[in-house]
Design a protein around this motif. Structure first.
Motif, mmCIF file in Angstrom:
data_model
loop_
_atom_site.group_PDB
_atom_site.id
_atom_site.type_symbol
_atom_site.label_atom_id
_atom_site.label_comp_id
_atom_site.label_asym_id
_atom_site.label_seq_id
_atom_site.Cartn_x
_atom_site.Cartn_y
_atom_site.Cartn_z
ATOM 1 N N LEU A 164 -3.672 -51.686 11.768
ATOM 2 C CA LEU A 164 -2.595 -51.049 11.906
ATOM 3 C C LEU A 164 -1.541 -50.850 10.514
ATOM 4 N N GLY A 165 -1.653 -52.055 9.835
ATOM 5 C CA GLY A 165 -1.121 -52.124 8.613
ATOM 6 C C GLY A 165 -1.587 -51.081 7.666
ATOM 7 N N ARG A 166 -3.074 -50.982 7.535
ATOM 8 C CA ARG A 166 -3.651 -50.062 6.635
ATOM 9 C C ARG A 166 -3.365 -48.647 7.059
ATOM 10 N N LEU A 167 -3.133 -48.544 8.385
ATOM 11 C CA LEU A 167 -2.739 -47.056 8.867
ATOM 12 C C LEU A 167 -1.351 -46.723 8.249
ATOM 13 N N LEU A 168 -0.671 -47.700 8.381
ATOM 14 C CA LEU A 168 0.816 -47.548 7.980
ATOM 15 C C LEU A 168 1.115 -47.225 6.482
ATOM 16 N N THR A 169 0.123 -47.910 5.825
ATOM 17 C CA THR A 169 0.001 -47.668 4.224
ATOM 18 C C THR A 169 -0.599 -46.185 3.988
ATOM 19 N N CYS A 170 -1.331 -45.929 4.623
ATOM 20 C CA CYS A 170 -1.724 -44.218 4.601
ATOM 21 C C CYS A 170 -0.335 -43.187 4.893
ATOM 22 N N LEU A 171 0.612 -43.876 5.685
ATOM 23 C CA LEU A 171 1.709 -43.222 5.856
ATOM 24 C C LEU A 171 2.799 -43.582 4.911
ATOM 25 N N ASP A 172 2.384 -44.191 3.459
ATOM 26 C CA ASP A 172 3.282 -44.564 2.677
ATOM 27 C C ASP A 172 4.388 -45.759 2.869
ATOM 28 N N ALA A 173 4.001 -46.576 3.972
ATOM 29 C CA ALA A 173 4.723 -47.811 4.171
ATOM 30 C C ALA A 173 4.394 -48.747 2.928
ATOM 31 N N PRO A 174 5.324 -49.282 2.281
ATOM 32 C CA PRO A 174 5.278 -49.985 1.074
ATOM 33 C C PRO A 174 4.384 -51.465 1.298
ATOM 34 N N PRO A 184 8.454 -42.172 2.678
ATOM 35 C CA PRO A 184 7.305 -41.540 3.300
ATOM 36 C C PRO A 184 7.097 -39.986 3.332
ATOM 37 N N GLN A 185 5.988 -39.672 2.629
ATOM 38 C CA GLN A 185 5.890 -38.237 2.193
ATOM 39 C C GLN A 185 5.298 -37.419 3.578
ATOM 40 N N TYR A 186 4.885 -37.984 4.666
ATOM 41 C CA TYR A 186 4.481 -37.422 5.705
ATOM 42 C C TYR A 186 5.724 -36.703 6.667
ATOM 43 N N ARG A 226 13.793 -44.902 -7.882
ATOM 44 C CA ARG A 226 12.944 -43.714 -7.482
ATOM 45 C C ARG A 226 12.861 -43.723 -6.159
ATOM 46 N N TYR A 227 12.751 -44.718 -5.467
ATOM 47 C CA TYR A 227 12.759 -44.926 -4.052
ATOM 48 C C TYR A 227 13.963 -44.654 -3.417
ATOM 49 N N ARG A 228 15.121 -45.102 -3.861
ATOM 50 C CA ARG A 228 16.507 -44.870 -3.470
ATOM 51 C C ARG A 228 16.863 -43.256 -3.434
ATOM 52 N N ARG A 229 16.458 -42.841 -4.567
ATOM 53 C CA ARG A 229 16.751 -41.354 -4.592
ATOM 54 C C ARG A 229 16.042 -40.490 -3.723
ATOM 55 N N SER A 230 14.759 -40.980 -3.554
ATOM 56 C CA SER A 230 14.037 -40.259 -2.445
ATOM 57 C C SER A 230 14.473 -40.365 -1.126
ATOM 58 N N LEU A 231 14.848 -41.378 -1.000
ATOM 59 C CA LEU A 231 15.425 -41.846 0.490
ATOM 60 C C LEU A 231 16.743 -40.939 0.762
ATOM 61 N N ALA A 232 17.677 -41.028 -0.188
ATOM 62 C CA ALA A 232 18.804 -40.309 -0.228
ATOM 63 C C ALA A 232 18.517 -38.628 0.057
ATOM 64 N N THR A 233 17.451 -38.240 -0.726
ATOM 65 C CA THR A 233 17.063 -36.809 -0.511
ATOM 66 C C THR A 233 16.567 -36.408 0.904
ATOM 67 N N LEU A 234 15.900 -37.524 1.595
ATOM 68 C CA LEU A 234 15.634 -37.347 2.886
ATOM 69 C C LEU A 234 16.865 -37.293 3.984
ATOM 70 N N PHE A 235 17.756 -37.892 3.838
ATOM 71 C CA PHE A 235 18.876 -38.137 4.504
ATOM 72 C C PHE A 235 19.861 -36.798 4.095
ATOM 73 N N GLN A 236 19.683 -36.203 3.082
ATOM 74 C CA GLN A 236 20.455 -35.171 2.862
ATOM 75 C C GLN A 236 19.928 -33.902 3.490
#
Length: 263
Positions: A164-174, A184-186, A226-236
């Motif tokens: 499951l952890g490997r699958l989560l990394t495929c979904l960009d879990a860090p 996560p880009q998915y 970079r992570y914080r900005r991408s997360l903020a963009t998602l919320f926006q």
């Protein structure tokens, strides 16, 4: 929006080592070729199979004589048997997996040496929510023991947790050593409902009401700018008034309330 395939067998295979193979998916395909050949020629020796498929005999022999299964193949078989592959938004497992990615991003990590997912638990309510979520995938949690009395309790997942952890990394879990992580880009390929559920879990896990500014603050010193900005963009994109700060992100109370996050 089309029901995009978010995780495929080749993607999962490539989280493994291929040993002699540059691409671990090629290893999985060669194993399948061997099974198909022996299905048509059940009495063929390892040497005959190897010669027919242009493979080293030393590679084929353990598969035929010892019943060995390559690690990428075993991982794919496990994921398929649990309904995790191929993963789309319409998959029964997608909802819990989407929320698990939010848990790992907000409160945890994937250990790169084992691919085990670990999350921080600060209360009985946290434990109940996480155990219930894991239970929806037919799995169980276990407590990660540590000698450090100053650290919060961590939970991981028992049987098949590494797959499951490997699958989560495929979904960009860090992972612990991932300095390039972004939100996560998915999420760009799924519905707004799924995006908002990800955001709801994230805020429930991490956001603290900031009375001075009447906003909710997500303290994220453990993530890159970079992570914080991408997360903020998602919320926006979901309608939030999101701001990036030196060590965190803040969102407006109206957005939080829409997701069910209140004081």
């Amino acid at each position: 929006m089309s029901d995009s395939v978010l995780v495929t067998p080749p993607m999962l295979a490539r989280t493994y080592s291929g040993r002699a193979y540059e691409d671990p998916w090629d290893l999985a395909e060669d194993y399948q070729r061997v099974l198909e050949y022996t299905g048509r020629n059940p009495n063929a020796s390892a040497g005959r199979v190897a010669a027919a498929l242009d493979l080293p005999r030393s590679r084929v022999r353990p598969w035929l004589d010892d019943g060995a299964i390559p690690h990428p193949v075993r991982g794919i078989q496990t994921a398929e048997s649990r309904g995790w592959l191929p993963l789309t938004e319409s998959s029964e497992a997608f909802g819990p997996i989407n929320r698990l990615v939010a848990w790992v991003c907000s409160r945890g990590t994937i250990k790169p040496e084992t691919y085990g997912p670990y999350v921080r638990i600060d209360s009985d309510d946290d434990r109940e929510r996480f155990e219930s979520l894991v239970g929806q995938l037919g799995l169980e949690t276990q407590e990660h023991r540590t000698d450090d009395t100053h650290r919060s309790t961590e939970l991981t997942i028992r049987d098949d947790g590494a797959v499951l952890g490997r699958l989560l990394t495929c979904l960009d879990a860090p992972t612990d050593d991932d300095t390039r992580a972004v939100a996560p880009q998915y999420l760009t390929a799924v519905s707004e409902t799924a995006q908002r559920e990800f955001a709801r879990v994230y805020l429930a896990n991490r956001a603290v009401y900031w009375e001075f500014t009447d906003r909710w603050l997500i303290d994220h010193q453990n993530r890159s700018d970079r992570y914080r900005r991408s997360l903020a963009t998602l919320f926006q994109t979901l309608g939030a008034e999101a701001e990036v700060h030196e060590d965190g992100i803040s969102v407006d109370t109206h957005f939080a309330a829409e997701l069910g996050i209140t004081q």
